[in-house]
Scaffold this active site. Structure first.
Site, PDB file in Angstrom:
ATOM      1  N   GLU A 256     -13.741 -23.449  31.869  1.00 43.22           N
ATOM      2  CA  GLU A 256     -13.670 -22.531  33.030  1.00 43.22           C
ATOM      3  C   GLU A 256     -12.108 -21.461  32.984  1.00 43.22           C
ATOM      4  O   GLU A 256     -12.432 -20.563  33.595  1.00 43.22           O
ATOM      5  CB  GLU A 256     -13.262 -23.111  34.448  1.00 43.22           C
ATOM      6  CG  GLU A 256     -14.797 -23.471  34.903  1.00 43.22           C
ATOM      7  CD  GLU A 256     -14.561 -24.208  36.470  1.00 43.22           C
ATOM      8  OE1 GLU A 256     -13.433 -24.019  36.870  1.00 43.22           O
ATOM      9  OE2 GLU A 256     -15.709 -24.558  37.040  1.00 43.22           O
ATOM     10  N   HIS A 277     -22.606 -41.481  14.606  1.00 44.50           N
ATOM     11  CA  HIS A 277     -24.213 -41.721  14.268  1.00 44.50           C
ATOM     12  C   HIS A 277     -25.053 -41.098  14.950  1.00 44.50           C
ATOM     13  O   HIS A 277     -26.006 -41.263  15.177  1.00 44.50           O
ATOM     14  CB  HIS A 277     -24.186 -43.460  14.239  1.00 44.50           C
ATOM     15  CG  HIS A 277     -23.317 -43.985  13.557  1.00 44.50           C
ATOM     16  ND1 HIS A 277     -23.876 -44.627  12.430  1.00 44.50           N
ATOM     17  CD2 HIS A 277     -21.931 -44.499  13.725  1.00 44.50           C
ATOM     18  CE1 HIS A 277     -22.971 -45.129  11.613  1.00 44.50           C
ATOM     19  NE2 HIS A 277     -21.579 -45.169  12.232  1.00 44.50           N
ATOM     20  N   LYS A 391     -24.968 -19.948  42.091  1.00 45.58           N
ATOM     21  CA  LYS A 391     -24.971 -20.380  43.540  1.00 45.58           C
ATOM     22  C   LYS A 391     -25.725 -19.285  44.475  1.00 45.58           C
ATOM     23  O   LYS A 391     -26.441 -19.668  45.183  1.00 45.58           O
ATOM     24  CB  LYS A 391     -23.754 -20.517  44.279  1.00 45.58           C
ATOM     25  CG  LYS A 391     -22.927 -21.520  43.415  1.00 45.58           C
ATOM     26  CD  LYS A 391     -21.536 -21.820  44.149  1.00 45.58           C
ATOM     27  CE  LYS A 391     -20.390 -22.596  43.436  1.00 45.58           C
ATOM     28  NZ  LYS A 391     -19.184 -22.534  44.064  1.00 45.58           N
TER      29      LYS A 391
END
Lengths: 407, 407
Positions: A256, A277, A391
């Site tokens: 951010e 792995h 949003k």
């Protein structure tokens, strides 16, 4: 205290950065109040439900996971569970069924109270608490929000909930040393004074203007050099799985702060041995786009000794009597050697002990390094203008749906 | 059955790929035996401890997480716990203390038995089981390994453990439809017949030579086009947190299959809404290096209804009476719109229902798409030569330490 190892040559030797020392300035009164409520939670509840998203829970979860046992028996103490960090109806449904079997406190954390995910979860949980505890629910819900404004502040005033303050000048991803982080951490039984002291020590050490002695500058400068050379992904790795959530906190902090104006290193987290792995093949021989930062704590409480066997069928008797944690530390060195041979630059951050003090130290180190790093990139370390985009789209779509349903 | 949505134009219309239909060929006898032992585990144990790393546990963990409740009460059934996927001495120490309070079965899974992480964990757990259960430990340890050779096969023969076979031609990351995946999944109470049937249907649908009707080709071709255009990171995202571990399985599948010869897209996983408030800023406005693949299941069992409130202080009454899962689905659409506007190409994989059948379908889809994708890249989808590098360095260092200690 914190050792930083890197072979990367940097062209910088200093750089002016904004001061963040005020990010760790809880008063004695505030800490006393947090400790008191944490004690009350431990007396009266088995579960603390923390409602928050992003910076409102990633820090607390990071510290709690890093400093509590992997497997908790009923005797352990308060279990911290999170909500409002997703919008799965199944998650919330099954959570409430589970909560039916426990005594609960709730800590709802949001600067404004208007972020959709925690607001919806709190609407559901508030009703649940009122139906279950009646008037006592007012004692069992603690609010952490802005001092002056916002929906959550209004709700707390109206209902008479006890309230902690998120300082208005501290953004979510830098809020771990405020009540946002401290109340859940204290409720989980972690020594918040040691945690804060570690950060204070880091603040002191990392304000050193002799940059050769300042690992926060070294880390920030090294990763900036690699970015300029064309690397696009930084892997943060450690070998102790309970640090996974600390990696996730780091991911928000750097992602951010730096990911704007089409710039920034993509912060990606790996957890070893598991990921050796899984994505180990790619790191060793795939596209050469990444470098790696290894976190290592030299001492970890609790260990396992490798037993001797008479038949030695697995051929591992040469390790009998040795500490698993020591073997794990050696595997870290093996990984660093192998990845460097595969042309993946490796940096190491080493701390003496996995405890509250050094986790506090490390988190302040990362916050400081992040501010330096974003400043080098010439972006604002403190805003997040792009988080609003989804949003807005989401709320538009939801309101459109609501209209259709009403018709 | 599975819908694939992408606006990416591809230049390919067909491509020859190796056949993987034999990766889903358990016999009736084998399935019957797995179901029997799963039933026995449910009668006699509260915990199944699965010891394995990489492909030996990522698939089972993915399916079990996706199809069991988020929060399990004691009444739920067998809890599946993993070991041998890390080398933390603290993890193993605390695990054994926790196991002291439960009845246990162990399933140790390794093709050779010589991989360091699970071999060390099994050495410790075998001793623990023998001390705790005596001769009965032989009944409580189930081995899944190669039919013919390897240390673990020898140990099983010597101790008389019951044994399942990992077919020698199936690599770890493709082994979910063999006993490697099926025994833990069945023990967790999941319908393995439905899981296998979903994969069989996928195998049938995805062998369609009309490529416009074959989503596995569409997905593989689309991501290859983006790779050629210079994108370096693929984000796999979903909005249902219990799919997190399925993402991790996908990460190994694609990372190990494609990450070689300095090629490949870096497979990275994100979990929404959490990661929208962590790495969402970077995705929206950071370095333009990534595209996104969204997984969505249209129907998810268990849901929460948003309650109505008289005061509507949070302003969310317009959502009252709506299903949280439906709101979550809308947020997915909002994210797709926002990210596309931010120049992040978005693909969608949509399945009707989150159940064993469709998870089986999806996993076979990914295996098929991965083989196509690696073939387009002109790399071998089935080997992982780079995974050995760190193991060699680690064992060298450990043996050197052992010599020093003996002196």
């Amino acid at each position: 205290m914190l050792e930083f190892h890197s072979t990367i040559q940097t062209q910088f030797s200093s750089h002016p950065v904004p001061d963040i020392s005020h990010y760790n300035q809880s008063t004695f009164d505030e800490l006393f109040e947090i400790a008191n409520i944490a004690q009350e939670i431990n007396l009266k509840a088995q579960v603390l439900l923390v409602i928050g998203v992003g910076g409102s829970f990633l820090g607390a979860r990071a510290v709690i996971d890093a400093l509590t046992p992997y497997f908790k028996t009923d005797a352990y103490g308060v279990e911290v569970i999170y909500a409002g960090q997703n919008m799965s109806g199944a998650y919330l449904n099954q959570l409430l069924k589970y909560l039916d079997t426990k005594e609960i406190y709730v800590n709802v954390i949001s600067k404004s109270g208007s972020t959709m995910e925690p607001a919806l979860a709190f609407r559901v949980v508030k009703q649940y608490m009122e139906q279950r505890y009646g008037i006592e629910s007012k004692l069992r819900i603690i609010v952490t929000t802005d001092a002056e404004k916002g929906i959550l502040k209004e709700v707390a005033d109206k209902e008479g909930y006890r309230r902690f303050v998120i300082p208005s000048e501290v953004g979510g991803r830098y809020s771990i040393f405020t009540p946002v982080g401290l109340l859940p951490i204290a409720a989980a039984g972690i020594d918040i004074q040691a945690f804060i002291d570690g950060a204070k020590q880091a603040e002191c050490d990392l304000s050193n203007e002799n940059l050769e002695q300042n690992p926060a500058y070294q880390y920030a400068f090294s990763r900036y050099e690699l970015y300029k050379k064309g690397y696009s992904v930084e892997l943060l790795a450690s070998f102790e799985p309970r640090l996974n959530k600390l990696h996730e906190w780091w991911k928000q902090l750097f992602g951010e702060s730096e990911g704007k104006e089409y710039k920034g290193l993509y912060p990606s987290t790996v957890n070893y041995s598991t990921d050796l792995h899984a994505i180990g093949q790619f790191i060793q021989e795939g596209s050469r786009i990444m470098f790696e930062t290894l976190i290592h704590f030299e001492e970890v409480e609790a260990d396992t000794e490798i037993p001797f066997t008479l038949d030695d069928m697995d051929g591992l008797n040469y390790l009998a009597g040795r500490s698993m944690n020591a073997i794990n530390a050696t595997s870290k060195d093996g990984v660093a050697l192998a990845h460097e041979e595969g042309d993946v630059p490796v940096m190491k951050i080493v701390l003496p002990k996995l405890d509250a003090y050094h986790v506090g130290y490390l988190m302040f180190f990362f916050m400081k390094a992040c501010v330096i790093s974003a400043t080098l990139l010439e972006v604002n370390p403190f805003d997040q203008p792009g988080v609003e985009a989804y949003k807005q789209k989401m709320v538009e779509l939801l309101k459109k749906d609501a209209l259709v349903i009403q018709k």
